[in-house]
Scaffold this motif. Structure first.
Motif, PDB file in Angstrom:
ATOM      1  N   THR A 130      13.292  -2.900   4.537  1.00 15.49           N
ATOM      2  CA  THR A 130      13.450  -1.510   4.136  1.00 15.49           C
ATOM      3  C   THR A 130      12.077  -0.846   4.166  1.00 15.49           C
ATOM      4  OG1 THR A 130      15.324  -2.078   2.695  1.00 15.49           O
ATOM      5  CG2 THR A 130      14.263   0.059   2.347  1.00 15.49           C
ATOM      6  N   VAL A 131      11.889   0.061   5.097  1.00 15.49           N
ATOM      7  CA  VAL A 131      10.596   0.723   5.276  1.00 15.49           C
ATOM      8  C   VAL A 131      10.578   1.991   4.429  1.00 15.49           C
ATOM      9  CG1 VAL A 131       8.978   1.702   6.955  1.00 15.49           C
ATOM     10  CG2 VAL A 131      10.494  -0.186   7.627  1.00 15.49           C
ATOM     11  N   VAL A 132       9.573   2.104   3.568  1.00 10.63           N
ATOM     12  CA  VAL A 132       9.482   3.242   2.649  1.00 10.63           C
ATOM     13  C   VAL A 132       8.083   3.846   2.725  1.00 10.63           C
ATOM     14  CG1 VAL A 132      11.231   2.342   1.058  1.00 10.63           C
ATOM     15  CG2 VAL A 132       8.821   1.757   0.711  1.00 10.63           C
ATOM     16  N   ASP A 133       7.987   5.074   2.235  1.00 13.85           N
ATOM     17  CA  ASP A 133       6.725   5.807   2.228  1.00 13.85           C
ATOM     18  C   ASP A 133       5.922   5.433   0.985  1.00 13.85           C
ATOM     19  OD1 ASP A 133       4.687   7.613   2.667  1.00 13.85           O
ATOM     20  OD2 ASP A 133       5.808   9.328   1.895  1.00 13.85           O
ATOM     21  N   ALA A 134       4.802   4.744   1.178  1.00 17.05           N
ATOM     22  CA  ALA A 134       3.986   4.309   0.043  1.00 17.05           C
ATOM     23  C   ALA A 134       3.402   5.495  -0.711  1.00 17.05           C
ATOM     24  CB  ALA A 134       2.865   3.385   0.517  1.00 17.05           C
ATOM     25  N   ALA A 135       3.055   6.544   0.005  1.00 16.82           N
ATOM     26  CA  ALA A 135       2.415   7.695  -0.626  1.00 16.82           C
ATOM     27  C   ALA A 135       3.335   8.409  -1.604  1.00 16.82           C
ATOM     28  CB  ALA A 135       1.924   8.675   0.436  1.00 16.82           C
ATOM     29  N   SER A 136       4.642   8.255  -1.433  1.00 17.81           N
ATOM     30  CA  SER A 136       5.605   8.912  -2.321  1.00 17.81           C
ATOM     31  C   SER A 136       6.026   8.000  -3.461  1.00 17.81           C
ATOM     32  CB  SER A 136       6.836   9.359  -1.526  1.00 17.81           C
ATOM     33  OG  SER A 136       7.599   8.236  -1.113  1.00 17.81           O
ATOM     34  N   GLY A 137       5.326   6.874  -3.643  1.00 13.98           N
ATOM     35  CA  GLY A 137       5.701   5.931  -4.681  1.00 13.98           C
ATOM     36  C   GLY A 137       6.813   5.011  -4.249  1.00 13.98           C
ATOM     37  N   PRO A 141      12.651   6.689   1.808  1.00 13.89           N
ATOM     38  CA  PRO A 141      12.824   5.823   2.976  1.00 13.89           C
ATOM     39  C   PRO A 141      12.258   6.462   4.230  1.00 13.89           C
ATOM     40  CG  PRO A 141      14.916   6.852   2.389  1.00 13.89           C
ATOM     41  CD  PRO A 141      13.948   7.205   1.294  1.00 13.89           C
ATOM     42  N   LYS A 142      11.754   5.641   5.129  1.00 11.56           N
ATOM     43  CA  LYS A 142      11.199   6.116   6.395  1.00 11.56           C
ATOM     44  C   LYS A 142      12.269   6.009   7.471  1.00 11.56           C
ATOM     45  CE  LYS A 142       7.135   6.628   7.162  1.00 11.56           C
ATOM     46  NZ  LYS A 142       6.227   7.818   7.229  1.00 11.56           N
ATOM     47  N   ALA A 143      13.146   6.991   7.502  1.00 11.49           N
ATOM     48  CA  ALA A 143      14.191   7.019   8.524  1.00 11.49           C
ATOM     49  C   ALA A 143      13.578   7.369   9.877  1.00 11.49           C
ATOM     50  CB  ALA A 143      15.253   8.043   8.153  1.00 11.49           C
ATOM     51  N   GLY A 144      14.097   6.772  10.941  1.00 10.16           N
ATOM     52  CA  GLY A 144      13.631   7.081  12.283  1.00 10.16           C
ATOM     53  C   GLY A 144      12.371   6.360  12.695  1.00 10.16           C
ATOM     54  N   ALA A 145      11.861   5.472  11.844  1.00 11.26           N
ATOM     55  CA  ALA A 145      10.763   4.606  12.253  1.00 11.26           C
ATOM     56  C   ALA A 145      11.357   3.442  13.052  1.00 11.26           C
ATOM     57  CB  ALA A 145      10.002   4.100  11.028  1.00 11.26           C
ATOM     58  N   GLY A 173      12.865  -8.779  18.764  1.00  6.59           N
ATOM     59  CA  GLY A 173      13.732  -7.621  18.890  1.00  6.59           C
ATOM     60  C   GLY A 173      13.218  -6.427  18.108  1.00  6.59           C
ATOM     61  N   VAL A 174      13.761  -5.271  18.444  1.00  3.17           N
ATOM     62  CA  VAL A 174      13.360  -4.000  17.839  1.00  3.17           C
ATOM     63  C   VAL A 174      14.594  -3.303  17.288  1.00  3.17           C
ATOM     64  CG1 VAL A 174      12.385  -1.701  18.286  1.00  3.17           C
ATOM     65  CG2 VAL A 174      11.409  -3.711  19.403  1.00  3.17           C
ATOM     66  N   GLN A 175      14.438  -2.659  16.139  1.00  2.72           N
ATOM     67  CA  GLN A 175      15.492  -1.818  15.574  1.00  2.72           C
ATOM     68  C   GLN A 175      14.871  -0.523  15.044  1.00  2.72           C
ATOM     69  OE1 GLN A 175      19.299  -2.559  14.376  1.00  2.72           O
ATOM     70  NE2 GLN A 175      18.817  -2.969  16.515  1.00  2.72           N
ATOM     71  N   GLU A 176      15.658   0.560  15.108  1.00  4.64           N
ATOM     72  CA  GLU A 176      15.260   1.834  14.499  1.00  4.64           C
ATOM     73  C   GLU A 176      15.766   1.871  13.069  1.00  4.64           C
ATOM     74  OE1 GLU A 176      15.349   6.548  15.703  1.00  4.64           O
ATOM     75  OE2 GLU A 176      17.075   5.302  16.225  1.00  4.64           O
ATOM     76  N   THR A 177      14.959   2.338  12.142  1.00  2.89           N
ATOM     77  CA  THR A 177      15.389   2.405  10.748  1.00  2.89           C
ATOM     78  C   THR A 177      16.453   3.475  10.566  1.00  2.89           C
ATOM     79  OG1 THR A 177      13.586   3.939  10.200  1.00  2.89           O
ATOM     80  CG2 THR A 177      13.176   1.587   9.865  1.00  2.89           C
ATOM     81  N   ASP A 178      17.433   3.189   9.700  1.00  2.00           N
ATOM     82  CA  ASP A 178      18.509   4.137   9.439  1.00  2.00           C
ATOM     83  C   ASP A 178      18.099   5.108   8.333  1.00  2.00           C
ATOM     84  OD1 ASP A 178      18.715   2.720   7.043  1.00  2.00           O
ATOM     85  OD2 ASP A 178      20.535   1.649   7.626  1.00  2.00           O
ATOM     86  N   ASP A 179      19.067   5.845   7.798  1.00  2.00           N
ATOM     87  CA  ASP A 179      18.764   6.846   6.771  1.00  2.00           C
ATOM     88  C   ASP A 179      18.203   6.223   5.495  1.00  2.00           C
ATOM     89  OD1 ASP A 179      19.611   8.820   8.465  1.00  2.00           O
ATOM     90  OD2 ASP A 179      21.610   9.029   7.560  1.00  2.00           O
ATOM     91  N   LYS A 180      18.477   4.931   5.282  1.00  2.00           N
ATOM     92  CA  LYS A 180      17.932   4.224   4.122  1.00  2.00           C
ATOM     93  C   LYS A 180      16.594   3.557   4.425  1.00  2.00           C
ATOM     94  CE  LYS A 180      22.471   3.197   2.121  1.00  2.00           C
ATOM     95  NZ  LYS A 180      23.393   2.113   1.688  1.00  2.00           N
ATOM     96  N   GLY A 181      16.094   3.762   5.637  1.00  2.00           N
ATOM     97  CA  GLY A 181      14.852   3.129   6.039  1.00  2.00           C
ATOM     98  C   GLY A 181      15.008   1.666   6.409  1.00  2.00           C
ATOM     99  N   GLN A 182      16.238   1.231   6.657  1.00  2.00           N
ATOM    100  CA  GLN A 182      16.508  -0.190   6.846  1.00  2.00           C
ATOM    101  C   GLN A 182      16.713  -0.580   8.306  1.00  2.00           C
ATOM    102  OE1 GLN A 182      19.861  -1.185   4.343  1.00  2.00           O
ATOM    103  NE2 GLN A 182      18.590  -1.333   2.516  1.00  2.00           N
ATOM    104  N   VAL A 183      16.299  -1.803   8.606  1.00  2.00           N
ATOM    105  CA  VAL A 183      16.637  -2.474   9.861  1.00  2.00           C
ATOM    106  C   VAL A 183      17.170  -3.852   9.504  1.00  2.00           C
ATOM    107  CG1 VAL A 183      14.965  -1.269  11.309  1.00  2.00           C
ATOM    108  CG2 VAL A 183      14.264  -3.343  10.107  1.00  2.00           C
ATOM    109  N   THR A 184      18.099  -4.355  10.307  1.00  2.00           N
ATOM    110  CA  THR A 184      18.683  -5.666  10.050  1.00  2.00           C
ATOM    111  C   THR A 184      18.732  -6.458  11.346  1.00  2.00           C
ATOM    112  OG1 THR A 184      20.027  -4.883   8.201  1.00  2.00           O
ATOM    113  CG2 THR A 184      20.730  -6.914   9.265  1.00  2.00           C
ATOM    114  N   PHE A 185      18.259  -7.689  11.286  1.00  2.00           N
ATOM    115  CA  PHE A 185      18.254  -8.587  12.442  1.00  2.00           C
ATOM    116  C   PHE A 185      19.001  -9.867  12.094  1.00  2.00           C
ATOM    117  CE2 PHE A 185      14.438  -6.003  12.725  1.00  2.00           C
ATOM    118  CZ  PHE A 185      14.415  -5.594  14.058  1.00  2.00           C
TER     119      PHE A 185
END
Length: 284
Positions: A130-137, A141-145, A173-185
């Motif tokens: 789950t990719v999130v923005d550190a600057a926002s605490g 979530p970082k959607a679209g990363a 493999g590569v995945q794009e993060t969803d609206d929750k900032g998540q990728v699953t492999f």
């Protein structure tokens, strides 16, 4: 198969102390400054469960091991930078799998494209980051990363590089993060090779276009796997060499994780029979 060449217990999958020490030294300096209150700490989200993968909660309750907890004071700091090792397959050291058609995929167990078409065997492992923005605490979530993951197989070999699997490109493999900032492999549990704690590599990119162009990496890090789960998995077929390798290691002494692994130790649930799920929050 043997793709291992190591010197003094340091596997050539990593570049060695001369390459890694500058990164590790920077991390130690940041921790020292934080201890002296020279670096402001960002407030943490108190509910990490909201970013957990549904597959994690659905995993078998027969086994559970928790890594980084939601109460960790360091959790909202950016994920530590680590070496990609010499076998990233991102064009920085030889071959570039990121520009291959088919690299954007959720199941990374098999090779794709014009490669040999082999499949990596082992205990099933689902990886959810789950990719999130550190600057926002860490609350945004970082959607679209995009995230590129790669790992060794159960024998400790890396596709594209290690002897015997140079014609394979599985476990990448590569995945794009969803609206929750998540990728699953969907993958297999990696083996333990000499000199390194069991781990999974990953790179974070600002977008899927950046990832497939192999440009503008924002973060490079590694996920560590808990010892109790490793001990259980390594009793199964195909992981025999991992038992003595792991027995000579500890997280505290690992070249990469030894200076602090709180943000990189995954939460793992599941069982050998039903497979495991590893989850990790990745602040960037």
């Amino acid at each position: 198969m043997s793709g291992h060449h190591h010197d003094g217990g340091i596997h050539e999958h990593d570049r060695g102390l001369s390459y890694d020490l500058p990164v590790l030294a920077r991390r130690r300096m940041i921790r020292l400054m934080a201890g002296a209150s020279l670096v402001p700490l960002v407030g943490c989200s108190s509910d990490e469960s909201s970013s957990a993968s549904p597959s994690s909660s659905a995993a078998s309750p027969s086994g559970s091991s928790t890594g980084a907890s939601s109460s960790s004071s360091a959790e909202c700091a950016t994920i530590p930078d680590e070496t990609a090792g010499p076998f990233p397959g991102d064009g920085s050291n030889g071959v570039n799998v990121l520009k291959e058609s088919g690299v954007v995929r959720g199941d990374i167990t098999s090779s794709f494209g014009d490669f040999a078409g082999g499949t990596a065997d082992g205990v099933p492992l689902t990886i959810t980051l789950t990719v999130v923005d550190a600057a926002s605490g860490c609350g945004t979530p970082k959607a679209g990363a995009a995230v590129y993951v790669w790992q060794c197989d159960r024998e400790g070999n890396y596709s594209l590089y290690s002897e015997g699997v140079t014609e394979e490109n599985y476990l990448r493999g590569v995945q794009e993060t969803d609206d929750k900032g998540q990728v699953t492999f969907r993958s297999v549990f990696p083996g333990c090779y000499p000199g390194r704690w069991p781990h999974i590599h990953f790179e974070v990119y600002g977008s899927l276009d950046d990832a497939t162009a192999a440009t503008s990496i924002t973060n490079t890090s590694q996920l560590a796997l808990p010892q109790d789960v490793c001990d259980t998995v390594y009793t199964t077929d195909g992981y025999g060499q991992s038992v003595p390798n792991l027995g000579r290691l500890s997280l505290e002494d690992d070249l990469v994780f030894g200076d602090g692994h709180e943000q990189q130790l995954a939460t793992v649930t599941g069982s050998v029979e039903k497979g495991y799920t590893a989850t990790l929050t990745v602040p960037v």
